[in-house]
Design a protein around this motif. Structure first.
Motif, mmCIF file in Angstrom:
data_model
loop_
_atom_site.group_PDB
_atom_site.id
_atom_site.type_symbol
_atom_site.label_atom_id
_atom_site.label_comp_id
_atom_site.label_asym_id
_atom_site.label_seq_id
_atom_site.Cartn_x
_atom_site.Cartn_y
_atom_site.Cartn_z
ATOM 1 N N ARG A 25 0.834 -1.206 0.000
ATOM 2 C CA ARG A 25 0.000 0.000 0.000
ATOM 3 C C ARG A 25 0.864 1.249 0.000
ATOM 4 O O ARG A 25 0.576 2.229 -0.682
ATOM 5 N N ILE A 26 1.950 1.221 0.796
ATOM 6 C CA ILE A 26 2.845 2.366 0.864
ATOM 7 C C ILE A 26 3.589 2.559 -0.458
ATOM 8 O O ILE A 26 3.708 3.675 -0.974
ATOM 9 N N ASN A 27 4.083 1.455 -1.013
ATOM 10 C CA ASN A 27 4.893 1.537 -2.230
ATOM 11 C C ASN A 27 4.105 2.033 -3.430
ATOM 12 O O ASN A 27 4.683 2.606 -4.363
ATOM 13 N N GLN A 28 2.801 1.844 -3.410
ATOM 14 C CA GLN A 28 2.012 2.313 -4.549
ATOM 15 C C GLN A 28 1.985 3.837 -4.631
ATOM 16 O O GLN A 28 1.634 4.399 -5.663
ATOM 17 N N HIS A 29 2.384 4.493 -3.540
ATOM 18 C CA HIS A 29 2.426 5.947 -3.521
ATOM 19 C C HIS A 29 3.840 6.499 -3.723
ATOM 20 O O HIS A 29 4.043 7.707 -3.603
ATOM 21 N N MET A 30 4.808 5.622 -4.002
ATOM 22 C CA MET A 30 6.176 6.063 -4.215
ATOM 23 C C MET A 30 6.518 5.950 -5.694
ATOM 24 O O MET A 30 6.266 4.933 -6.332
ATOM 25 N N VAL A 31 7.111 7.005 -6.238
ATOM 26 C CA VAL A 31 7.511 7.032 -7.643
ATOM 27 C C VAL A 31 8.988 7.410 -7.690
ATOM 28 O O VAL A 31 9.354 8.550 -7.398
ATOM 29 N N GLY A 32 9.830 6.436 -8.046
ATOM 30 C CA GLY A 32 11.265 6.705 -8.071
ATOM 31 C C GLY A 32 11.815 7.082 -6.717
ATOM 32 O O GLY A 32 12.747 7.894 -6.616
ATOM 33 N N GLY A 33 11.238 6.507 -5.647
ATOM 34 C CA GLY A 33 11.693 6.806 -4.302
ATOM 35 C C GLY A 33 11.138 8.088 -3.725
ATOM 36 O O GLY A 33 11.497 8.471 -2.603
ATOM 37 N N ILE A 34 10.270 8.779 -4.468
ATOM 38 C CA ILE A 34 9.683 10.039 -4.027
ATOM 39 C C ILE A 34 8.174 9.855 -3.876
ATOM 40 O O ILE A 34 7.527 9.254 -4.741
ATOM 41 N N HIS A 156 9.546 12.577 5.148
ATOM 42 C CA HIS A 156 9.073 11.634 4.136
ATOM 43 C C HIS A 156 9.695 11.910 2.773
ATOM 44 O O HIS A 156 9.983 10.985 2.002
ATOM 45 N N ASN A 157 9.939 13.187 2.473
ATOM 46 C CA ASN A 157 10.496 13.579 1.172
ATOM 47 C C ASN A 157 12.006 13.816 1.215
ATOM 48 O O ASN A 157 12.579 14.285 0.239
ATOM 49 N N ARG A 158 12.635 13.525 2.344
ATOM 50 C CA ARG A 158 14.088 13.672 2.507
ATOM 51 C C ARG A 158 14.528 15.104 2.207
ATOM 52 O O ARG A 158 15.546 15.349 1.577
ATOM 53 N N HIS A 159 13.747 16.053 2.711
ATOM 54 C CA HIS A 159 14.068 17.467 2.544
ATOM 55 C C HIS A 159 15.145 17.950 3.505
ATOM 56 O O HIS A 159 15.747 18.999 3.291
#
Length: 323
Positions: A25-34, A156-159
């Motif tokens: 479920r989490i990975n479906q919201h990640m695109v290229g690690g973002i 979450h976004n590694r800012h």
């Protein structure tokens, strides 16, 4: 009488399968690690910054030394939030972390009348969110959860790496040190002033512009965490009115429409010196994100009366607002 079945038979008790389901479920919201909700301009500028050799590695090294010391500092001078101390705030962080699919951060309350919140992190192990006492006085419960969600968005976004670099570049003490150092061993003061002006202009444009875009991304994380557009739009206005106990008479729609005059004004160039987008711009961007397909995929349990708009379309619209 009909024989009743076992009411627990349908409950999934396989922990490994539960973890796999949660990760899917989490990975479906990640695109290229973002995360897929990230503002496209935020991602684009970060990709440009990533091209600078060793920049990220150097700052990550500094953070690995700084964050453990900060934890000790805030444990001594602040208040540690946990299940037994300010549990309602702790529950907010747990909820936000669960929704976004990230570890629960450490939260500290700092005695400071200015309403503010900020984040430090080195990775998955050391994640710190600091909220000031002034912020707690200014926000209601849902608005506070929005701010915690916003700060979780930075993690979450590694800012945090580039946020730290921004702090270093804009820190007056550090800048004064380098000024003295360069004047002692470097060029004449006139030449130095020109170099400093070029440096300040470049960093303010590149890093300042990125910082404002990153705030749009994290406003989206905050909205995802609370699922309440009006409360989310209230926060930028509340931060302009520290200490206000309520916003009776405040109209979020009228507030975001203030942006129209700002965009037509010569004073919009002042945005280049800002670390955060103007409040009306943030309120507008929050509302527009609430119409997107991506937001609705994060909060499918909410009811929506209008058709979803592709995030790419909204991002183009928001990008046109950034100087």
């Amino acid at each position: 009488m009909t024989k009743q079945g076992n009411p627990t038979a349908a409950i999934q008790l396989n922990y490994e399968r539960f973890v796999q389901s949660r990760e899917a479920r989490i990975n479906q919201h990640m695109v290229g690690g973002i995360p897929d909700y990230a503002f496209s301009l935020d991602y684009t500028i970060r990709q440009q910054l990533n091209q600078i050799p060793f920049l990220r590695k150097v700052v990550e090294g500094l953070l690995s030394l700084r964050v453990p010391l900060l934890k000790i500092q805030y444990e001594e001078s602040g208040i540690v939030v946990g299940p037994d101390q300010f549990p309602q705030i702790y529950d907010m962080s747990v909820k936000c972390a669960k929704i976004l699919g990230m570890p629960v951060p450490n939260i500290y309350i700092e005695s400071n009348r200015s309403p503010n919140a900020f984040t430090f992190a080195t990775g998955h192990s050391d994640q710190i969110i600091v909220v000031t006492s002034g912020l707690l006085e200014s926000l209601n419960e849902k608005e506070l959860q929005y701010v915690i969600g916003h700060e979780c968005g930075h993690i979450h976004n590694r800012h945090v790496v580039y946020n730290t670099l921004w702090e270093i570049l804009t820190n007056q003490v550090a800048r004064s040190f380098f000024v003295r150092l360069l004047l002692k061993f470097g060029p004449s003061r006139f030449v130095f002033e020109l170099l400093q002006l070029a440096f300040t202009t470049t960093t303010s444009y590149l890093f300042g512009r990125w910082h404002r875009c990153a705030e749009i991304t994290c406003d989206r994380a905050g909205l995802i965490c609370i699922g309440d557009v009006v409360s989310a739009m209230n926060v930028p206005a509340r931060l302009r009115l520290p200490g206000a106990t309520d916003l009776d008479g405040f109209n979020p729609d009228a507030y975001k429409n203030q942006m129209q005059n700002w965009n037509r004004s010569f004073f919009r160039l002042g945005e280049l010196l800002m670390s955060h987008p103007p409040g009306p711009q943030r309120a507008f961007a929050i509302e527009r994100f609430s119409f997107t397909d991506v937001y609705r995929s994060w909060r499918p349990e909410l009811e929506f009366s209008e058709p979803a708009i592709p995030l790419t379309q909204i991002d183009e619209e928001i990008s046109s607002l950034f100087t």
